[in-house]
Motif scaffolding. Structure first.
Motif, short mmCIF file in Angstrom:
data_model
loop_
_atom_site.label_atom_id
_atom_site.label_comp_id
_atom_site.label_asym_id
_atom_site.label_seq_id
_atom_site.Cartn_x
_atom_site.Cartn_y
_atom_site.Cartn_z
N UNK A 1 0.82 -1.21 0.00
CA UNK A 1 0.00 0.00 0.00
C UNK A 1 0.85 1.26 0.00
N UNK A 2 2.10 1.09 -0.34
CA UNK A 2 3.02 2.21 -0.34
C UNK A 2 2.87 3.09 -1.57
N UNK A 3 3.67 4.11 -1.59
CA UNK A 3 3.62 5.03 -2.72
C UNK A 3 4.41 4.48 -3.90
N UNK A 4 4.12 5.01 -5.06
CA UNK A 4 4.84 4.61 -6.26
C UNK A 4 6.21 5.26 -6.27
N UNK A 5 7.21 4.50 -6.69
CA UNK A 5 8.58 5.01 -6.75
C UNK A 5 9.11 4.82 -8.16
N UNK A 6 10.10 5.62 -8.48
CA UNK A 6 10.69 5.68 -9.81
C UNK A 6 12.14 5.26 -9.67
N UNK A 7 12.59 4.29 -10.47
CA UNK A 7 13.95 3.78 -10.41
C UNK A 7 14.66 4.04 -11.73
N UNK A 8 15.89 4.56 -11.66
CA UNK A 8 16.69 4.83 -12.85
C UNK A 8 18.08 4.25 -12.63
N UNK A 9 18.55 3.48 -13.61
CA UNK A 9 19.92 2.96 -13.61
C UNK A 9 20.48 3.15 -15.00
N UNK A 10 21.71 3.66 -15.08
CA UNK A 10 22.36 3.85 -16.37
C UNK A 10 23.85 3.98 -16.19
N UNK A 11 24.56 3.86 -17.29
CA UNK A 11 26.01 4.11 -17.30
C UNK A 11 26.24 5.33 -18.18
N UNK A 12 26.76 6.36 -17.56
CA UNK A 12 27.06 7.61 -18.24
C UNK A 12 28.45 7.48 -18.87
N UNK A 13 28.57 7.73 -20.17
CA UNK A 13 29.85 7.57 -20.86
C UNK A 13 30.65 8.86 -20.98
N UNK B 1 22.43 13.01 -7.23
CA UNK B 1 23.08 13.87 -8.22
C UNK B 1 23.45 15.20 -7.56
N UNK B 2 24.66 15.24 -7.01
CA UNK B 2 25.09 16.45 -6.29
C UNK B 2 26.25 17.15 -6.95
N UNK B 3 26.94 16.49 -7.86
CA UNK B 3 28.10 17.08 -8.53
C UNK B 3 27.72 17.53 -9.93
N UNK B 4 28.30 18.64 -10.33
CA UNK B 4 28.13 19.07 -11.70
C UNK B 4 29.42 19.71 -12.17
N UNK B 5 29.99 19.29 -13.25
CA UNK B 5 29.44 18.34 -14.21
C UNK B 5 29.39 16.92 -13.65
N UNK B 6 28.38 16.18 -14.09
CA UNK B 6 28.21 14.80 -13.65
C UNK B 6 29.28 13.94 -14.33
N UNK B 7 30.11 13.25 -13.54
CA UNK B 7 31.23 12.49 -14.13
C UNK B 7 30.74 11.21 -14.82
N UNK B 8 31.57 10.69 -15.72
CA UNK B 8 31.23 9.40 -16.33
C UNK B 8 31.19 8.29 -15.29
N UNK B 9 30.38 7.29 -15.54
CA UNK B 9 30.27 6.16 -14.63
C UNK B 9 28.83 5.79 -14.40
N UNK B 10 28.60 4.80 -13.54
CA UNK B 10 27.22 4.37 -13.28
C UNK B 10 26.45 5.39 -12.45
N UNK B 11 25.18 5.55 -12.79
CA UNK B 11 24.26 6.40 -12.04
C UNK B 11 23.09 5.53 -11.63
#
Length: 175
Positions: A53-65, A118-128
């Motif tokens: 009965x919880x709230x809907x959540x959004x999941x994102x996984x990617x590798x930034x090149x 996401x606290x750094x900018x520019x966002x470095x390459x690697x997994x997010x």
């Protein structure tokens, strides 16, 4: 010039107005439309419930090149579900941000991104990886519809090369 009671009354009224027309964004499903493999890979986007009965959540996984900074522009266009025509109709609400301005300085969407890593900018390459993201922020927008679609696109450079695109179907409710 102002007495203390009057000043506190003004602050109270502003807070009440700010939260009166707030909307609660509830993600229902996500559709990844396009990914440019030159910039990102292994993209996974999902919407699920945190518990029965919880709230809907959004999941994102990617590798930034590549390093992502103000060379990337984020575009968010909001559509409403028209019950008359049973299709999504583009609204006048659009947001266009340079990436670092969105992550570090924006007052509505920035806190959500910073809260989930996401606290750094520019966002470095690697997994997010951003899991269990909720859109519980208080957005002081007045909307007259209950179902909608958020279309997000990322473009790179001055030529506007498409980096990625997704759609998130949402329910909008008053807080």
């Amino acid at each position: 010039m102002f007495d203390r009671k009057f000043a506190s009354l003004i602050v109270f009224v502003l807070c009440a107005v700010y939260c009166y027309d707030c909307i609660n964004v509830i993600p229902e499903r996500a559709l990844l439309k396009y990914v440019n493999e030159k910039y990102v890979s292994n993209v996974s986007i999902a919407v699920r419930r945190s518990s029965r009965r919880g709230e809907y959540v959004f999941n994102v996984k990617l590798i930034n090149k590549t390093s992502v900074g103000n060379n990337v522009t984020f575009h968010l266009v909001i559509y409403e579900l028209s019950t008359r025509y049973n299709q999504y109709v583009r609204t006048l609400m659009e947001f266009h941000y340079k990436w670092c301005d969105l992550v570090l300085r924006d007052m509505w969407f920035g806190p959500i991104l910073r809260k989930f890593g996401l606290t750094d900018c520019p966002t470095p390459p690697g997994p997010i990886v951003m899991t269990n993201m909720t859109f519980g922020g208080k957005f002081p927008f007045a909307v007259l519809f209950e179902k909608g679609k958020l279309e997000a696109t990322w473009t790179v450079g001055t030529n506007g090369e498409l980096m990625g695109s997704l759609e998130v179907f949402v329910g909008l409710g008053k807080e």
